[in-house]
Every structure is written in structure tokens, then in C-alpha cells.
Design a protein around this motif. Structure first.
Motif, PDB file in Angstrom:
ATOM      1  N   LEU A 189       1.375  -1.052   0.134  1.00 31.99           N
ATOM      2  CA  LEU A 189       0.510   0.296   0.405  1.00 31.99           C
ATOM      3  C   LEU A 189       0.829   1.212  -0.282  1.00 31.99           C
ATOM      4  N   GLU A 190       2.018   0.864   0.370  1.00 26.28           N
ATOM      5  CA  GLU A 190       2.952   2.192   0.883  1.00 26.28           C
ATOM      6  C   GLU A 190       3.735   2.315  -0.757  1.00 26.28           C
ATOM      7  N   SER A 191       4.306   1.358  -1.623  1.00 24.37           N
ATOM      8  CA  SER A 191       5.616   1.731  -2.223  1.00 24.37           C
ATOM      9  C   SER A 191       4.990   1.312  -3.563  1.00 24.37           C
ATOM     10  N   GLU A 192       3.645   0.590  -3.661  1.00 23.10           N
ATOM     11  CA  GLU A 192       3.053  -0.687  -4.466  1.00 23.10           C
ATOM     12  C   GLU A 192       4.292  -1.949  -4.851  1.00 23.10           C
ATOM     13  N   LYS A 193       4.884  -2.085  -4.052  1.00 20.14           N
ATOM     14  CA  LYS A 193       6.110  -3.016  -4.288  1.00 20.14           C
ATOM     15  C   LYS A 193       6.005  -3.865  -3.249  1.00 20.14           C
ATOM     16  N   ILE A 194       6.929  -5.331  -2.780  1.00 22.30           N
ATOM     17  CA  ILE A 194       6.827  -5.806  -1.865  1.00 22.30           C
ATOM     18  C   ILE A 194       8.545  -5.348  -1.967  1.00 22.30           C
ATOM     19  N   GLU A 195       9.184  -6.120  -1.317  1.00 25.50           N
ATOM     20  CA  GLU A 195      11.202  -5.860  -0.852  1.00 25.50           C
ATOM     21  C   GLU A 195      10.555  -7.145  -0.966  1.00 25.50           C
ATOM     22  N   GLU A 196      11.905  -7.951  -1.394  1.00 22.85           N
ATOM     23  CA  GLU A 196      12.113  -9.177  -1.520  1.00 22.85           C
ATOM     24  C   GLU A 196      12.881 -10.451  -0.331  1.00 22.85           C
ATOM     25  N   ASP A 197      13.239  -9.030   0.650  1.00 21.61           N
ATOM     26  CA  ASP A 197      13.353  -9.856   2.423  1.00 21.61           C
ATOM     27  C   ASP A 197      12.225  -9.808   2.539  1.00 21.61           C
ATOM     28  N   THR A 198      11.115  -8.899   2.626  1.00 20.41           N
ATOM     29  CA  THR A 198       9.751  -9.212   3.215  1.00 20.41           C
ATOM     30  C   THR A 198       9.640 -10.828   2.297  1.00 20.41           C
ATOM     31  N   ILE A 199       9.357 -11.103   0.928  1.00 21.01           N
ATOM     32  CA  ILE A 199       9.216 -11.977   0.505  1.00 21.01           C
ATOM     33  C   ILE A 199       9.271 -13.438   0.693  1.00 21.01           C
ATOM     34  N   ALA A 200      11.102 -13.423   1.584  1.00 21.22           N
ATOM     35  CA  ALA A 200      12.378 -13.917   1.685  1.00 21.22           C
ATOM     36  C   ALA A 200      11.691 -15.270   3.265  1.00 21.22           C
ATOM     37  N   GLU A 201      11.228 -13.555   3.407  1.00 22.58           N
ATOM     38  CA  GLU A 201      10.682 -13.540   4.956  1.00 22.58           C
ATOM     39  C   GLU A 201       9.155 -14.895   5.038  1.00 22.58           C
ATOM     40  N   MET A 202       8.551 -14.297   3.808  1.00 24.38           N
ATOM     41  CA  MET A 202       7.598 -14.929   4.000  1.00 24.38           C
ATOM     42  C   MET A 202       7.468 -16.540   3.699  1.00 24.38           C
ATOM     43  N   ILE A 203       8.547 -16.597   2.861  1.00 25.00           N
ATOM     44  CA  ILE A 203       8.573 -18.008   2.635  1.00 25.00           C
ATOM     45  C   ILE A 203       9.634 -19.030   4.093  1.00 25.00           C
ATOM     46  N   GLY A 204      10.392 -18.138   4.948  1.00 28.78           N
ATOM     47  CA  GLY A 204      10.673 -19.006   4.960  1.00 28.78           C
ATOM     48  C   GLY A 204       9.773 -19.239   6.716  1.00 28.78           C
ATOM     49  N   ASN A 205       8.113 -18.877   6.518  1.00 25.83           N
ATOM     50  CA  ASN A 205       6.982 -18.897   7.852  1.00 25.83           C
ATOM     51  C   ASN A 205       6.420 -19.351   6.870  1.00 25.83           C
TER      52      ASN A 205
END
Length: 921
Positions: free
Chosen positions: A178-194
Motif C-alpha cells: 500500500l505504501e510503495s506498490e511493491k514488496i521488498e525481496e527480504d519481506t518475500i523471503a521472510e514469508m517463504i521461510g514462515n
């Protein structure tokens, strides 16, 4: 370099081994690309695998991807070898799930998904064979999202639609989007790990399409996760098990090399393992206790070699670091799932064989030598469960299905040179109980002694055997208690309906006794086994049978026939799903009906139907009486599992039948004692509720209530002499009157079990969920007001016995005393001690809902009030305080003497009247 272990899993024929081959080739590990159908795949190391074109045993390969050292573990895909696959899951950091793009999600795929969820393994998905005609990317992705998880998202190309899907899986990702209209790769990696997102990639492993993109994407996200989990200052990982320098490892497989050396395949989870290091373990956990009767059960062995395998070849190293997978020689007692060093053992596997087969040996074969050979195979695959029936002279094994039978026959022929056959097989039943009982086992032949009491309770379905102890160390030393718990788990205990293994039960050690001179370790083994059997003979047992989850694909015109068959099997189905000319039916049914149903399906669909079955679990048997009668098991004739006990009389031991053991046992029945306490507590609380509120003041109990409570105590624990009995007197001497006045003038003590009250009062209980400290403070303030009105000595006691090194602490909080008990001392113990010292000298009231503590309080001459009744007393006192305050506010004027001490008022009155004070002295 960071070491990561990745497992590759799939339904059979999804192209799993081909994908492994392609990854090894693209990473430069192999120079030539092999193929399964050409029988030259790098990881198909056994001749049986090359012949059949399927993976039978898990394999290891080493490769490098980016800055990561990857250990790739290829697992079997056929359902008959699921046990081998599940053992590998114990050591994985990540998993690759391969889906056949033409078939989509199949029955075994869902089983794999449940196991990945159980072991909480982050997963990447590769949809293979997308080059085949008729494959639809959108359709397959929708199938994954509907039947596996909505977090299955297409990562082939990161687009705005990908970000939109990712944002729906996590709040943090939604905020970023919502803030930047994209999602950082670090956040995606964390979601995969969780395990919130499961990246999906599409391609063809055979044609090497999409594989490089898959490897690059997977490597990037794993590296991001590793950076996120690593301390930037020390460079150490904070992943579970890797933050400590102490050695820990998990064994997941046992095998033998060409020279016959025993190999223990393990993953180092923390610290380092070096050649010549000494490892230790307990051989009883692997069922070797019977071979070492009376000996030391602990093993201690030296690591001779450390091998890093990649396919058939291996490299010998001097040490294995944390995260590495290796095979070691020199260990003879390890087993799959064993934790070494600081690592804990794995849980019992979710998948298990449900069919038992008799192994038929050729004429002239030495049965005992063959049994020893089969034990070697059982070490490598513990699920075989090789059983020797001494009475019938037969060997039985538990297997998953027909394919495993064919492989096992070939394996026995190749390794031991013996042609064996298997019978048609029988269903593996299990037993459990549906009520709580106490089993008692006593073993006392001459110069031996042991008695064990076990509380046996029904467990949740699928929970297995859960053990615990509720036995005081004053009754039985800790080392004996540990030994009893070990004996409970070292063998499979048999039920009393069909002699099947028991399951779904909680067994708690409640009491036991040893003899200082005559007790040996083997005595408690016998007593424990007999206690389990004696408890089962008392209990209401239930026969359980295995169930399959099934997926049946048939032509639409055959739905009626299929549904009729499933109903006949006592199965359950969902709504049939029709697509084109084929219909899919999903449901579950007993194994006894489903085991040969594939042949029927082939017959009535003329080869067009397909049935997939996966193990669901155990449920109550629908035709239990017929099965029990057919098996004809008599528990009292089972000499290997006796139900009675052995007692000693006049220097000789004698057998006592299970139903007469309670008449001979040396310790009281703990379950009956517990039930008596609960009944006493229930009756006392019921009596207290019937007493008028005004009579519930501490130290001011009505005589009727006191008498009823004392009668309950006497019925349960015998008469207790108390000062100033409860029976009214018809005559009272002058001396007695003086004593009564003196007793009435005695100091009143109120002892409050703090945490007992907090968790009994709803308001404080809710506050404690937020802050236990706030709940304590509020209780202290409430009791300060109460003491100010009642003028008693109030002692509030809190447990601190779990705080290591904590000493007894007594604080003065306003007008009350607050006690924090010392280490290893509970509030109950402190209160009991105080009541014992002052209960005969003062009026002592204890506030607690603990049934045992209430009984002890009455036994020491004190009175008690439950936490709930004390809450009502507090409310009543609060109203009295408010009424007094209201009366004070009625008067318009405020006089000094209205609030002065009574003694001070009398003194000032004498002065006002002119009397001399010294005359009154």
C-alpha cells in the motif's frame, strides 16, 4: 559457506529424479545428463531402481548454488516407500515439491503436503512436464490454490498481480504494498521461510526448460533468509540449534556399504563432529534392552569415518560442521530419528504400514539365521517391524503394499541369497481404552521386589502413547521413576481384545515402591509390563482399524457402482466432481475394504479408472465383535505378556491373577484416593454454598457448617482431635468460661494462596492474561482493604518455587504480609508448615481451592474457605465498608472522637471528668 539441506518430493512419475539430474547438471556437479529411462541417472544407484525406474531409497548429492553449499536429498515417490521419505523430512531446511503438470494435485501429493506442514518445512513448488499437450498453467495453479494452499503463487515472472497476491498473504506485505506498490525481496523471503507463501515455477525438467530460473529464484530467496537470520556482528546464525557450540545431530537413515560397514546417515544441527569423537546413547530406546539384561544400557562408541556422499561416491573428511549431512561408521546402536548430543529424538512417524504378512521361507532354510538377516533390514527400515512368533515358529513383517513386497523379495535374494514368499497378509489392528483405570504391577519372587501403579487414561485419536509421572520422590527415587518411564516406551504393549498394539493413551506413573536391598532394574521392567496389562484387563477396551483417504477417478457412467461399493465398505464420500467424461470421488474408508479395490476398479472401468489411497489413521472398528471372535485371542494365556503379578510368601514367590492383585498390593490405590479427594472437595464446596453469606467470615463459621465439613474429613481420613470440639455443652464451669473467653481473644490469622485465588476469580484471571504482576498488585490492594476492616493478621503467599536459586522472601505491604516461597517450595507447602506451627495456638483460616490443602488445614485444627466463597466474603465486606462510610456521611458535622481509638476516647473522658489516671493503673 552456509550449508543448506533441501529435499525433493513428489508423487510417483512426476519427474522428481529427472529434476534432480537437471539441477546437478546445471550446477556443474555432473558433466553428462543422465535419464531414468536410460538407466543412467546419477542418483539411481541401486540396480533395482534402474530396473524399475523408481526411487526406492533416499539419496544424497552435493552441489553449489550461489553462495550456498546445498545437500540435495532425493526421496522415494511411491506411496509404498513413504516411510523412507518421511524419515528424510526430519533433517530438511527447505523442500521442493514436484507436481506433474498433466495430472495436477494427486492423492499422495496431499499426503506430502500434510507432512510438510507437520514438520514446518518451507516449500518451493516446481510444476513439471508443462511441455506435454493439454497442460494448462492457469488450471494447475488454481488446482494448487484450491487443494493445497492459497499461498501457492506464480513466481515465474514477478508482476503487479504477483505483488497483489503476496499482499493478501501477510499484513506486513500488505502495508509495504500500500505504501510503495511493491514488496521488498527480504519481506518475500521472510514469508517463504514462515510458510506463508509457496513460490511456484513452471517448466520441463527433461527439456531443461524453466529449471535455471527456478534454481536462481530459489537460491536468491534462501540467501536472503540466511542473511536475515544471521547476526551481522558475530556472523553466527540464530536458527534453531545453530546458536550453540555444543554438538547436536539427528540420525535419519541406517544403511550398509558394499563392504558391509554399517553407516549412520545424520545431519549435524549444532557444533562440529570430528573423526574419533565419542558419541553416547541409550540402547533401550532402540529395543536392545532384552539383550543386555542386568547390564549398562548406555552405549559409547567412537566415530571411525565421516563420509560426504554424492551419488555412489563419497569423500572422507576429518570433521562435519553445523548444517552438513554426512554418513559415519563405527556406530552400532543408532537408529533413524535418534537425537545425538543435545538434539532430541524425533516424534513417531505419521505414516505407518497397515498390513502384516507372514514371510514364507524355502525348505531347509535356517529360520534363526534368516531372522538375524531380517533384523538387519529392520534397522534400515524400522517400519518393517519384524516379529518372531515363538509358538508358531513364524516370522511376520509389516509392509505398505504390493510394490514394497516385490522390492523386499528382490532385496532379500540379492543380499542373503534366499528366495522368500509372502502370504496374502492381514490388517494391522490396534487397541485403546475409553475409561480411566489404575493398573498395578507387582514383582516379588525371592530376593526381588518392585511395585508400580500406573494411571491409564484415553488419549486423543492419533496421539499415540503419552507418558508422564505424578509420583513423589519421597515415595520412589527419581532414577527408578525414569527407569519405569523407559520401560513403558521400550516395547509395544499388547491389548487384551486381539493382542494388537495399544495406542492413543496417556499413562502416568502415580506410585511405586522399591526395596533398598533386593530391587534390581529388571524387577521394575516386570512390574511395569504387568501394571499395563492389569490396567487393560480392567478397562473398557476399543478395537481400532486403519482407514485410507482415497481419490477415485472413474468414467461418469460408473458413479452409481462406485458409490455403492464405498457404502458397502462402510466408507464416507464427498460430493463427486465431474469434469468432462471423468468423475472424481474423494472420501475415506476402512483398509479392509480398500486394499484390493483397485483390481475391481480396473475390471468394471475396463482400465480407465484410477484409485489412489493414502493412510488416514485409526478409527473404531465397525465389526469389532466379528474380528475379535475370528482372532480368538486369550490375554490370560499369553505367557509373553502376563496380566497377573508375583508376590512372596514364606520365602517363595506365587502368582496372583490380575483381578486379585488389589487385595495383595502394598501401596494404596492412587486413583481411588484422588477420586475421594475430589468427592470431599465437591461435598465441602456444596456445603459451603448452603451456608448463609454472613456465616462465611473467616473464623466465624457457623457450627453447622463446621460440623458438616469435619464429618466429610473424618469419613475420608479418619477422626482428628481438635481443640474446643464442635458438640454444644449443657454445662460450663467457671474455668471453662475463662478458657473460652481467652480463646475468643486469640489472634486471628488469615493465610491466602495467592495464585490459587487469582485464577479462581474471573476478574483477576483475565488481568493475569495481560500481566501477572498487575493481578498480584490488585489482589494485594484488595486484601489491604479487607484487613483494615477485619483487623486479622493477613499473610498472602505466592509460589516462587520454579525460580532457580530463589530464597524465601517476606515483605510488609501496607498492613498485610506478602510471602514469596523459596526454590522447590510451593505455596501449599509453606501454608501447611505455618498452619502446623500456629494452628493450635490461634484461629487460623486458609483461603484455597486446593482439595488436599483444605484437608490438611482441617487436620491441623484450622478452618478453610474456598477461593470462590472468599470472593463472596470480600463482596459482603465491601458492602459493610460502604454502609459504614455512608453512615459517617449522614452527619453534617465531623467530630474528632468519632474516628479516635476506643482506648484513647476512654482516657480523654476520664480527663474531662477530672479523674486521676494513676488511680486506674
Amino acid at each position: 559457506m552456509k550449508h543448506i539441506t533441501i529435499g525433493i518430493l513428489a508423487h510417483v512419475d512426476a519427474g522428481k529424479t529427472t529434476l534432480s539430474e537437471c539441477m546437478l547438471y546445471l550446477s556443474g556437479q555432473i558433466r553428462k545428463l543422465g535419464r531414468v529411462d536410460h538407466k543412467d541417472a546419477f542418483l539411481d544407484t541401486y540396480e533395482l531402481e534402474r530396473e524399475r525406474g523408481i526411487t526406492i531409497f533416499s539419496k544424497q548429492a552435493e552441489l553449489k548454488m550461489g553462495n550456498l553449499g546445498i545437500t540435495l536429498l532425493d526421496t522415494p515417490g511411491h506411496v509404498d516407500f513413504s516411510a523412507e521419505m518421511e524419515r528424510t523430512l526430519q533433517v530438511l531446511d527447505y523442500a521442493i515439491l514436484v507436481i506433474n503438470g498433466a495430472d495436477g494435485v494427486q492423492g499422495h501429493t496431499r499426503t506430502l503436503w500434510r507432512l510438510l506442514k507437520r514438520y514446518q518445512i518451507p516449500t518451493f513448488i516446481f510444476i513439471n512436464k508443462m511441455d506435454q499437450v493439454g497442460t494448462d498453467k492457469a488450471k494447475v495453479l488454481a488446482d494448487l490454490q484450491n487443494r493445497l494452499d492459497e499461498g501457492c503463487i506464480d513466481f515465474s515472472e514477478i508482476t503487479e498481480e504477483t505483488y497483489d497476491s503476496l499482499a493478501m498473504c501477510d499484513e506486513k506485505a500488505m502495508e509495504e504494498y500500500l505504501e510503495s506498490e511493491k514488496i521488498e525481496e527480504d519481506t518475500i523471503a521472510e514469508m517463504i521461510g514462515n510458510r506463508k507463501v509457496y513460490p511456484c515455477y513452471f517448466g520441463s525438467a527433461l527439456k531443461m526448460e524453466g529449471v535455471q530460473e527456478f534454481m536462481d529464484g530459489m537460491t536468491g530467496y534462501i540467501e536472503k533468509n540466511q542473511q536475515r537470520k544471521t547476526d551481522p556482528v558475530s556472523g553466527k546464525s540464530d536458527m534453531k540449534g545453530k546458536s550453540t557450540g555444543f554438538f547436536g545431530a539427528k540420525a535419519y537413515k541406517i544403511s550398509r556399504d558394499a563392504a558391509g560397514n554399517r553407516l549412520t546417515h545424520l545431519k549435524v544441527t549444532s557444533g562440529r563432529l570430528k573423526v574419533k569423537d565419542i558419541l553416547k546413547g541409550d540402547m533401550r530406546k532402540n529395543g536392545h534392552s532384552g539383550e543386555t539384561e542386568g547390564a549398562d544400557h548406555n552405549w559409547e562408541e567412537k566415530v571411525n569415518q565421516i563420509r560426504i556422499y554424492s551419488g555412489e561416491k563419497y569423500e572422507m573428511v576429518q570433521e562435519a560442521k553445523s548444517g552438513m549431512v554426512c554418513a559415519v561408521t563405527g556406530l552400532n546402536y543408532t537408529y533413524p530419528g535418534e537425537g545425538l548430543g543435545i538434539e532430541c529424538d524425533s516424534e513417531a512417524p505419521a505414516l505407518e504400514p497397515v498390513l502384516s504378512y507372514k514371510i514364507e521361507l524355502p525348505e531347509g532354510c535356517d529360520v534363526h539365521k534368516m531372522l538375524g538377516n531380517l533384523r538387519i533390514l529392520e534397522e534400515e527400515d524400522p517400519m518393517l517391524k519384524i516379529v518372531w512368533n515363538e509358538e508358531l515358529g513364524e516370522i511376520h513383517a509389516k509392509l505398505m503394499g504390493a510394490v514394497q513386497i516385490e522390492i523386499l523379495k528382490s532385496l532379500i535374494k540379492d543380499r542373503f541369497g534366499v528366495d522368500v514368499e509372502f502370504d496374502t497378509g492381514n490388517i494391522v489392528y490396534k487397541e485403546t481404552i475409553q475409561n480411566t483405570v489404575e493398573g498395578v504391577g507387582h514383582f516379588e519372587p525371592l530376593r526381588h521386589y518392585a511395585e508400580v501403579h500406573l494411571k491409564m487414561e484415553p488419549g486423543e485419536r492419533g496421539s499415540g502413547i503419552v507418558i508422564g509421572t505424578d509420583c513423589s520422590e519421597d515415595m520412589l527415587d527419581k532414577n527408578w521413576q525414569r527407569l519405569i518411564l523407559t520401560h513403558l516406551l521400550e516395547k509395544e504393549h499388547r491389548g487384551v481384545l486381539t493382542g494388537s498394539v495399544i495406542t492413543d493413551m496417556k499413562i502416568t506413573l502415580t506410585a511405586g515402591r522399591a526395596h533398598l536391598k533386593h530391587t534390581e532394574g529388571g524387577d521394575f521392567r516386570q512390574a511395569t509390563y504387568r501394571a499395563v496389562r492389569q490396567g487393560l484387563m480392567q478397562a473398557e477396551s476399543i478395537l481400532l482399524e486403519p482407514y485410507y483417504d482415497f481419490q477415485l477417478e472413474i468414467p461418469s457412467g460408473m458413479i452409481g457402482r462406485a458409490l455403492t461399493d464405498i457404502q458397502r465398505m462402510n466408507g464416507e464420500t464427498g460430493t463427486p466432481q465431474t469434469e468432462g467424461e471423468m468423475t472424481t470421488i474423494e472420501g475415506y474408508a476402512p483398509v479392509t475394504g480398500m486394499r484390493d479395490y483397485q483390481m475391481e476398479v480396473n475390471s468394471y472401468t475396463r482400465g480407465q479408472g484410477h484409485l489412489t489411497c493414502t493412510f488416514r489413521g485409526y478409527e473404531p472398528c465397525r465389526n469389532a465383535e466379528a474380528v475379535i471372535e475370528e482372532i480368538g485371542y486369550d490375554p490370560e494365556r499369553d505367557i509373553e505378556n502376563p496380566t497377573g503379578s508375583v508376590f512372596c510368601s514364606h520365602g517363595a514367590g506365587f502368582n496372583v491373577p490380575w483381578n486379585q492383585v488389589p487385595e495383595y498390593m502394598h501401596l494404596e490405590n492412587q486413583l481411588e484416593k484422588e477420586q475421594a479427594l475430589e468427592e470431599a472437595k465437591r461435598q465441602s464446596e456444596q456445603a459451603a454454598r448452603q451456608v448463609p453469606r454472613a456465616a462465611r467470615t473467616p473464623g466465624v463459621y457457623s457450627k453447622a457448617a463446621e460440623k458438616e465439613l469435619e464429618e466429610i474429613f473424618i469419613r475420608t481420613y479418619g477422626k482428628v482431635e481438635r481443640k474446643g470440639g464442635l458438640t454444644p455443652k449443657t454445662y460450663e464451669s467457671e474455668y471453662a468460661k475463662k478458657q473460652r473467653r481467652k480463646e475468643e481473644a486469640m489472634q486471628e490469622y488469615l493465610l491466602v494462596d495467592g495464585y490459587n485465588v487469582i485464577f479462581a476469580w474471573e476478574e483477576l484471571k483475565e488481568l493475569a492474561k495481560v500481566s501477572i504482576e498487575a493481578a498480584r498488585d490488585k489482589l494485594m490492594d484488595i486484601l489491604c482493604n479487607y484487613q483494615g476492616y477485619k483487623k486479622c493478621v493477613l499473610i498472602l503467599v505466592f509460589d516462587a518455587y520454579k525460580v532457580e536459586g530463589y530464597a524465601l522472601e517476606i515483605q510488609k505491604y501496607h498492613n498485610i504480609h506478602v510471602v514469596y516461597t523459596k526454590e522447590a517450595e510451593t505455596a501449599d507447602q509453606y501454608i501447611e508448615k505455618v498452619v502446623h506451627h500456629i494452628g493450635r495456638k490461634y484461629h487460623v483460616t486458609v483461603v484455597t481451592s486446593d482439595g488436599v490443602e483444605q484437608v490438611i488445614t482441617m487436620g491441623q485444627g484450622g478452618t478453610r474457605i474456598s477461593s470462590r466463597d472468599f470472593l463472596e466474603e470480600m463482596e459482603y465486606t465491601k458492602k459493610l465498608i460502604e454502609e459504614d462510610n455512608e453512615k459517617q456521611r449522614v452527619s453534617d458535622r465531623n467530630y474528632l472522637f468519632d474516628h479516635a481509638d476506643e482506648e484513647f476516647v476512654k482516657k480523654m473522658e476520664k480527663i474531662r471528668l477530672g479523674k486521676k489516671l494513676n488511680k486506674d493503673k
